[in-house]
Design an enzyme around this catalytic site. Structure first.
Site, mmCIF file in Angstrom:
data_model
loop_
_atom_site.group_PDB
_atom_site.id
_atom_site.type_symbol
_atom_site.label_atom_id
_atom_site.label_comp_id
_atom_site.label_asym_id
_atom_site.label_seq_id
_atom_site.Cartn_x
_atom_site.Cartn_y
_atom_site.Cartn_z
ATOM 1 N N GLU A 166 3.254 -13.063 -6.971
ATOM 2 C CA GLU A 166 3.799 -12.350 -5.802
ATOM 3 C C GLU A 166 5.307 -12.572 -5.699
ATOM 4 O O GLU A 166 6.056 -11.667 -5.344
ATOM 5 C CB GLU A 166 3.098 -12.784 -4.511
ATOM 6 C CG GLU A 166 1.570 -12.675 -4.536
ATOM 7 C CD GLU A 166 1.040 -11.304 -4.936
ATOM 8 O OE1 GLU A 166 1.739 -10.298 -4.716
ATOM 9 O OE2 GLU A 166 -0.081 -11.247 -5.495
ATOM 10 N N ASN A 197 4.745 -8.211 0.004
ATOM 11 C CA ASN A 197 5.682 -7.637 0.970
ATOM 12 C C ASN A 197 7.033 -8.341 0.906
ATOM 13 O O ASN A 197 7.104 -9.562 0.855
ATOM 14 C CB ASN A 197 5.129 -7.793 2.387
ATOM 15 C CG ASN A 197 3.651 -7.494 2.471
ATOM 16 O OD1 ASN A 197 3.236 -6.376 2.228
ATOM 17 N ND2 ASN A 197 2.849 -8.512 2.767
ATOM 18 N N GLU A 252 2.438 -3.828 -11.735
ATOM 19 C CA GLU A 252 1.365 -4.819 -11.867
ATOM 20 C C GLU A 252 1.243 -5.382 -13.287
ATOM 21 O O GLU A 252 1.211 -6.584 -13.482
ATOM 22 C CB GLU A 252 0.033 -4.243 -11.379
ATOM 23 C CG GLU A 252 0.000 -3.972 -9.875
ATOM 24 C CD GLU A 252 0.361 -5.186 -9.029
ATOM 25 O OE1 GLU A 252 0.314 -6.323 -9.530
ATOM 26 O OE2 GLU A 252 0.711 -4.986 -7.833
ATOM 27 N N ALA A 278 -3.415 -11.441 -2.778
ATOM 28 C CA ALA A 278 -2.198 -11.641 -2.011
ATOM 29 C C ALA A 278 -1.363 -10.374 -2.105
ATOM 30 O O ALA A 278 -1.645 -9.502 -2.919
ATOM 31 C CB ALA A 278 -1.403 -12.819 -2.561
#
Ligand SMILES: [Zn+2]
Length: 882
Positions: A306, A273, A328, A270
């Site tokens: 996300e 954004n 990350e 995924a």
């Protein structure tokens, strides 16, 4: 697609850009084959940048320029040069700022790399991380260029009634010729890799969340029509994530809308954004009939991951791609903590460690080893690795261990306060913790800079006369590619001294190293710790909770290990003791078998497994994990060299059978007990009961040739977890039986129109151990439902075969590699990123036994010599061979 320029990017070469783009206005006139993108960029010369004459060089990737204007006037052909990969303005205007309007033409329907703007099942969507935005327009496509985006999307209303982008929604309206438009504005400056657009005909499920400061947020999950019923769990996970981030990290959501779109063709899991997360539909869609408990857990974790990026990644982004772990590793740590809070912490931690050891350790111990923060790369797409993500998360966890939980939270707050709206570095992150704790973390910082898994050895001796325990611990960091000499690390080892009753013992005083809050801090090569005032000889429970990602070997008696596996008050420590016993036994057994001797099947270990299964004080999920023997890949990794997958499979199978025969009746009774269940619920406790039930089914099936019980389990399954588990047992334990063939046919018939479920059918067959599986995999690759263009299907068949089928993939005759090589080359022509990712399955080729090593090398050389390799694949193949 870029050709290989051989260019290597280096961390030390970083310097800020001479130009900035504070505002970006994009207009998309969408068409499958002829999309026009007008990018109006406000360009500013950065303060202190070099002389006005500095050329402005924008990145591109396979672009077609239609027109170029500065402040509304066309730019003369003499004033710029353009190629598909670059646009250079030789002498930009002398003014401090100007507007550059770049118009490009794209063909989204033909974009099979799934980077930039592409079509998935008729839906326009984008993927821009890491360097996909340059496939849309010429831009300063680097994460330290932060811009405020306004996006206008124009499309055919019939085929694309839905028009989405980042930020908050603005004006919408009709256009001539059946078209319409929508405007989106994102007030938060962001790097281009976080840009997103979606346009198509999708169904939506809406919900609402009110943040703790009272901001209402409209939540939307967009899926293919007819799939709305499978979004409830994802929506619930999203709301739980939003509350958790407010509670645990004090972070609140900041836009009026938060949208998630599920697409079926996606290179990764995924993408975060801003305000418009785009997901592989595998990580959104779930209900009891189509998703397993593992799917539910993954969805919960990835939705959270996300969402958490909104603060760790989006509000504070990375200065450059070398800092990838800054977003990350930190965000993985945050999603791990979230899942641990939602589920059982011990079970979650054991699963994380298994994953880390299964994926990151082989990377760290092989030719692709790199530091958590790499210093150089040729293709950044190849650094979305277990080291950056999983080890990166472990490093953040260690920071928390080193500074303490409360100080850790203060450090996070300071980091958010200092760097909100900025592109930061790992140094910025660590400095926040140094500042709040007053500790010098420079030695700790090596965790970001040095590749390789440190080795830690320990030996304890007890003197009853002195009531003293002496603990000798030594560390070493093995050489890795490009780093032959290593510096000593700061390793925080959580531990306990376990007394005869299983409870932790205290001590009067300790010397030889800093010991604080149950953690020994190793900083030197050797430490000799003396614990005084210890009345009885304790057993040593070391690296509890896997506080440091190291390879630990403790010189200790087998009886002590058996004791810890039964009595360590720390559940992680208990599992670790059992796992060490199992791995040691299986390695010895595999060596015996390869040497023509009998397997090793210790009675005490077999008895222990039965006792753990029967221990009602342990939650079922824990028992299921404990009874799942180390995988063939786990055993191979721990052996390290001269690996013969056939011998490993034989050793593992014989131990499973020995345990099953010894405890058959008890396992049957427990299986029946675990089978009693009310209505389906995806919660962790119910999932744990199903996990234990299905592990037991596998043991029971291992006892003999009768496929009927597994077939009954398959036929009687009322959810996908049980159905898929029963099918796997049939395929693995009763290959070729009539029952197995019938179940496979039934599964295919039932789910042929449901791609995510059919993926499981491919996956289960690809994982079946044994050299003969290759023929089945070849046949499946010719199945009408197989396509190399869909990453999920490709990973289900080829990814599973190459990474989870040791005996099939590493066939001694090299046929597994030949099949694999053909597929990789075919994929590389369409989707280099996915081809390169798959090719990492060969990274441990040097640890194979000589015959297999030779054929694996041949396979790699064949890939290396193929014509027209992408930069992605060439990078992996050459590093693997180096
Ligand atoms: Zn991420």
């Amino acid at each position: 697609m870029r050709s290989d320029t051989g260019q290597v990017f280096k961390l030390e070469d970083y310097r800020p850009c001479d130009y900035l783009i504070p505002e970006t206005d994009l207009t998309f006139r969408l068409d499958p084959d002829r999309t026009i993108v007008v990018a109006q960029l406000s360009i500013e010369r950065r303060d202190g940048a070099r002389a006005a004459k500095t050329p402005l060089v924008l990145d591109g990737d396979g672009l077609e320029l239609v027109s170029l204007e500065i402040d509304g006037a066309p730019v003369s052909g003499d004033d710029y040069t353009v190629s598909p990969d670059r646009l250079s303005l030789h002498a930009p205007p002398a003014a401090r700022s100007f507007t550059l309007t770049v118009t490009t033409r794209l063909a989204p329907a033909g974009n099979e790399a799934l980077m930039g703007l592409y079509r998935s099942n008729g839906v326009y969507c984008t993927q821009c991380e890491a360097e996909g935005f340059r496939r849309i327009t010429y831009f300063l496509d680097r994460p330290d260029i932060l811009s405020v985006y306004t996006v206008r999307i124009e499309a055919d209303r019939g085929s694309a009634p839905l028009l989405l982008s980042n930020g908050n929604p603005g004006e919408t309206g009709p256009l001539p010729d059946g078209r319409h438009f929508a405007v989106w504005h994102d007030p938060f400056p962001k790097p281009s890799y976080l840009f997103a657009l979606v346009a198509g005909d999708l169904a939506v499920v809406k919900d609402r969340f009110v943040t703790r400061s009272g901001r209402p947020v409209e939540l939307g999950i967009y899926v293919e029509h007819g799939k709305q019923g499978r979004t409830a769990y994802a929506m619930d996970a999203l709301k739980r994530s939003m509350i958790w981030d407010e509670t645990v990290f004090g972070r609140e959501y900041d836009l009026d809308v938060f949208n998630i779109v599920a697409v079926s063709d996606f290179n990764m899991g995924a993408m975060e954004n801003k305000g418009l997360n785009i997901f592989n539909d595998k990580y959104v869609l779930a209900d009891e009939d189509t998703a397993t408990d593992a799917d539910f857990a993954n969805i919960e974790a990835i939705i959270a991951h996300e969402y958490f990026h909104n603060w760790t990644g989006n509000r504070i982004t990375c200065r450059d791609w070398f800092q990838l772990c800054l977003k990350e590793g930190l965000t993985v740590y945050r999603d791990h903590e979230f899942s641990a809070d939602q589920r059982s912490r011990a079970v979650k931690r054991i699963a994380e460690v298994r994953l880390l050891k299964g994926h990151q350790f082989p990377e760290d111990q092989g030719p692709l080893a790199h530091p958590v923060r790499p210093r150089r790369y040729r293709e950044i797409n190849n650094f979305y690795t277990a080291t950056v993500y999983e080890k990166g998360s472990e490093v953040v966890r260690m920071i928390r261990t080193v500074v303490g939980a409360e100080t850790f939270r203060q450090g996070m707050d300071l980091y958010f306060e200092r760097h909100d709206g900025e592109a930061a570095t790992v140094e910025d992150f660590v400095r926040a913790f140094e500042d709040v704790s007053g500790q010098d973390l420079s030695q700790f910082f090596l965790w970001y800079q040095q590749a390789g898994t440190p080795n830690v050895t320990a030996k304890a001796s007890y003197s009853a006369a002195d009531k003293e325990l002496v603990l000798e611990i030594e560390q070493s960091v093995p050489p890795t590619p490009g780093e032959s000499r290593k510096r000593l690390m700061h390793i925080p080892l959580a531990f306990g001294l376990v007394g005869p009753d299983g409870a932790d013992m205290g001590w009067d005083h300790v010397e030889g190293a800093t010991v604080k809050d149950g953690v020994i801090h190793l900083r030197k090569r050797k430490h000799r710790l003396r614990f005084g005032g210890i009345a009885k000889r304790p057993r040593l429970s070391l690296n509890r909770g896997f506080s440091a990602p190291v390879t630990l070997s403790v010189e200790e008696k087998r009886a002590d290990r058996l004791f810890l596996a039964r009595h360590d008050g720390d559940l992680y420590g208990r599992w670790q003791a059992l796992n060490t016993l199992l791995v040691d036994t299986l390695i010895r057994s595999a060596r015996h078998i390869r040497g023509g001797r009998d397997a090793v099947l210790p009675e005490d270990l077999v008895a222990l497994c039965g006792d753990i299964a029967a221990d009602d004080a342990l939650e079922p999920a824990y028992r299921a994990l404990a009874l799942t023997l180390p995988s063939e890949a786990d055993i191979a990794r721990e052996m390290g060299s001269n690996i013969d997958p056939d011998a490993i499979l034989a050793a593992r199978t014989l131990l499973v059978q020995a345990i099953a025969h010894a405890h058959g009746a008890d396992f049957e009774a427990l299986h029946a007990e675990m089978s009693q269940a009310g209505p389906f619920s995806p919660d962790a406790e119910s999932a744990g009961r199903r996990a234990l039930k299905n592990v037991l089914l596998d043991y029971l099936a291992a006892r003999g040739a009768d496929a009927a019980p597994a077939a009954q389990h398959y036929a009687g399954a009322t959810n996908m977890t049980d159905r898929a588990a029963a099918l796997a047992v049939l395929v693995n334990r009763h290959a070729g039986s009539a029952e197995t063939m019938q179940a496979l046919a039934d599964f295919e018939r039932s789910y042929r129109d449901d791609p995510l479920v059919l993926d499981k059918w491919f996956q289960i067959q690809a994982a079946a151990p044994g050299p003969e599986t290759l023929e089945a995999v070849r046949a499946l690759a010719a199945h009408p439902a197989f396509s190399v263009a869909n990453p999920n299907r490709l990973r289900a068949l080829v990814g599973t075969f190459s990474s989870a089928n040791q005996t099939g993939f590493h066939r001694a005759d090299g046929e597994g590699y030949r099949f694999f090589g053909d597929i990789i080359l075919a994929v590389d022509r369409k989707n280099p990123q996915v081809a390169a990712r798959l090719a990492t399955a060969l990274r441990s080729w040097r640890s194979l036994e000589p015959e297999r090593k030779a054929v694996a090398r041949e396979a790699l050389l064949r890939l290396a010599s193929a014509d027209g390799l992408s930069v992605d694949l060439r990078d992996i193949v050459e590093r693997t061979l180096a």
